[in-house]
Design an enzyme around this catalytic site. Structure first.
Site, PDB file in Angstrom:
ATOM      1  N   GLY A  76      -9.111   3.199  -8.634  1.00 19.29           N
ATOM      2  CA  GLY A  76      -8.328   4.370  -9.008  1.00 19.29           C
ATOM      3  C   GLY A  76      -8.374   4.629 -10.501  1.00 19.29           C
ATOM      4  N   GLN A 109      -3.985 -12.606 -12.969  1.00 16.22           N
ATOM      5  CA  GLN A 109      -3.923 -11.409 -13.809  1.00 16.22           C
ATOM      6  C   GLN A 109      -2.495 -11.032 -14.181  1.00 16.22           C
ATOM      7  OE1 GLN A 109      -5.792  -8.953 -10.638  1.00 16.22           O
ATOM      8  NE2 GLN A 109      -4.417  -7.335 -11.329  1.00 16.22           N
ATOM      9  N   HIS A 148      -3.361   4.259  -2.597  1.00 15.91           N
ATOM     10  CA  HIS A 148      -4.392   3.424  -1.967  1.00 15.91           C
ATOM     11  C   HIS A 148      -5.071   4.195  -0.834  1.00 15.91           C
ATOM     12  CE1 HIS A 148      -1.470   0.263  -3.476  1.00 15.91           C
ATOM     13  NE2 HIS A 148      -2.596  -0.186  -3.987  1.00 15.91           N
ATOM     14  N   LEU A 160       0.818  -1.213   0.000  1.00 14.92           N
ATOM     15  CA  LEU A 160       0.000   0.000   0.000  1.00 14.92           C
ATOM     16  C   LEU A 160       0.855   1.267   0.000  1.00 14.92           C
ATOM     17  CD1 LEU A 160      -2.734  -1.031   2.593  1.00 14.92           C
ATOM     18  CD2 LEU A 160      -2.769  -1.270   0.101  1.00 14.92           C
ATOM     19  N   GLU A 185       0.333   5.886  -0.767  1.00 18.20           N
ATOM     20  CA  GLU A 185      -0.594   7.007  -0.605  1.00 18.20           C
ATOM     21  C   GLU A 185      -1.742   6.948  -1.624  1.00 18.20           C
ATOM     22  OE1 GLU A 185      -1.058   9.110   1.726  1.00 18.20           O
ATOM     23  OE2 GLU A 185      -2.483  10.383   0.621  1.00 18.20           O
TER      24      GLU A 185
HETATM   25  P1  AMP Z   1      -3.381  -2.235  -6.873  1.00 17.14           P
HETATM   26  O1  AMP Z   1      -3.015  -2.569  -5.468  1.00 17.14           O
HETATM   27  O2  AMP Z   1      -2.254  -1.681  -7.673  1.00 17.14           O
HETATM   28  O3  AMP Z   1      -4.158  -3.319  -7.575  1.00 17.14           O
HETATM   29  O4  AMP Z   1      -4.396  -1.017  -6.749  1.00 17.14           O
HETATM   30  C1  AMP Z   1      -5.557  -1.115  -5.969  1.00 17.14           C
HETATM   31  C2  AMP Z   1      -6.444   0.045  -6.307  1.00 17.14           C
HETATM   32  O5  AMP Z   1      -5.752   1.253  -6.021  1.00 17.14           O
HETATM   33  C3  AMP Z   1      -6.834   0.083  -7.788  1.00 17.14           C
HETATM   34  O6  AMP Z   1      -8.180   0.501  -7.915  1.00 17.14           O
HETATM   35  C4  AMP Z   1      -5.895   1.119  -8.338  1.00 17.14           C
HETATM   36  O7  AMP Z   1      -6.398   1.789  -9.472  1.00 17.14           O
HETATM   37  C5  AMP Z   1      -5.776   2.067  -7.166  1.00 17.14           C
HETATM   38  N1  AMP Z   1      -4.545   2.852  -7.263  1.00 17.14           N
HETATM   39  C6  AMP Z   1      -3.288   2.382  -7.407  1.00 17.14           C
HETATM   40  N2  AMP Z   1      -2.421   3.404  -7.535  1.00 17.14           N
HETATM   41  C7  AMP Z   1      -3.156   4.537  -7.493  1.00 17.14           C
HETATM   42  C8  AMP Z   1      -2.856   5.926  -7.588  1.00 17.14           C
HETATM   43  N3  AMP Z   1      -1.617   6.363  -7.757  1.00 17.14           N
HETATM   44  N4  AMP Z   1      -3.879   6.804  -7.501  1.00 17.14           N
HETATM   45  C9  AMP Z   1      -5.153   6.372  -7.337  1.00 17.14           C
HETATM   46  N5  AMP Z   1      -5.512   5.092  -7.235  1.00 17.14           N
HETATM   47  C10 AMP Z   1      -4.513   4.187  -7.316  1.00 17.14           C
END
Ligand code: AMP
Length: 281
Positions: A147, A59, A35, A31, A33
């Protein structure tokens, strides 16, 4: 904060909380910022905040990427606690994919088959769609938070939620960036200092394309060439610089409304994606 390892534990934790609104924030952990912005949005809107942590093997199109994906559960749980998460759902792979698992949720068409779908292969968004469907069915949240950084993922999930009639509202949070403009990503920790400096060409290219569109350039190919040149000047050869309809992901030739500009590029061994919307009203 409850840490549920099984769907049964998750459902038990949520059983008495369904009078209020439940928000689900799916993550793969590590995680940062970015997240945290999703967790804050959920904390504001929902009575109960559930965050899932699951590095979804199906995935990943490259075994090396899956193996190298950062796993930091202890720090993740501390961040979740500090963000006011009520329930963390952190299953292992056998809980999500029990022996004999044979069902795939597959979104078809340009939304899932172009850009990330083309570069990473069909299985990528099949993996995303299947695991997100399972997470939504496990938690049955009122809201699910995603995100904008993963714009195509949002479009795929929007499609499957509509098509399967899942009773959830999607909330899309803006991309969170470091002070220098780099989109926050769990993969950024793999960049060397030099690579990180070069990676700034990605948000710079997006900004230059935004500025050029605002200055009246409507030809998508001209904008694409500009963005590509900015990346190449930093030694980055993009996998794609794409201008597409934000809903259908069909390519656009001219900016005549909102257009999603999406970039994917490897910087060293690390694959990064970023996007922005230009030409909005
Ligand atoms: P992940 O852990 O990379 O699968 O991301 C989990 C969620 O956090 C997904 O919906 C991502 O789009 C979102 N997310 C990851 N990085 C960012 C970011 N920099 N800004 C906004 N949301 C993010």
């Amino acid at each position: 904060m409850i840490v549920a390892r099984t769907v049964a534990e998750l459902r038990a934790a949520l059983r008495d909380r369904r009078d209020g609104a439940i928000g689900l924030v799916p993550t793969m952990g590590a995680l940062h910022e970015g997240h945290a912005t999703l967790l804050r949005a959920a904390r504001q809107a929902d009575d109960t905040v559930v965050m899932s942590i699951f590095v979804n093997p199906t995935q990943f199109n490259e075994q090396s990427d899956l193996a190298a994906y950062p796993r930091t559960e202890e720090a993740d749980l501390a961040l979740a606690q500090a963000a006011g998460v009520d329930v963390v759902f952190a299953p292992d792979a056998a809980e999500v994919y029990p022996p004999g698992f044979a069902t795939t949720v597959s979104v078809t068409g340009p939304i899932a088959e172009t850009l990330e779908g083309a570069e990473r292969g069909r299985a990528h968004f099949d993996g995303v769609a299947t695991v997100v469907t399972k997470l939504l069915l496990a938690a049955l949240p009122d809201h699910a938070y995603f995100g904008a950084k993963d714009a195509q993922q949002v479009a795929v999930i929007r499609r499957l939620v509509a098509d399967l009639g899942l009773p959830v509202s999607l909330v899309v949070c803006p991309t969170s960036r470091d002070d220098d403009g780099l989109a926050r990503s769990s993969r950024n920790t793999r960049l060397s200092p030099d690579e990180r400096a070069r990676a700034l060409a990605i948000p710079r290219a997006l900004q230059e394309m935004t500025d050029a569109a605002a200055a009246g350039i409507v030809d998508a190919e001209a904008l694409r060439a500009r963005g590509t040149a900015t990346l190449e000047a930093s030694g980055i050869r993009p996998e794609y610089v794409a201008l597409v309809d934000p809903e259908t992901f069909a390519p656009v030739a001219e900016i005549a409304g909102p257009v999603l500009v999406a970039i994917a590029a490897r910087v060293g061994a690390t694959r990064l994606i970023d996007n922005t919307v230009i030409g909005g009203a």
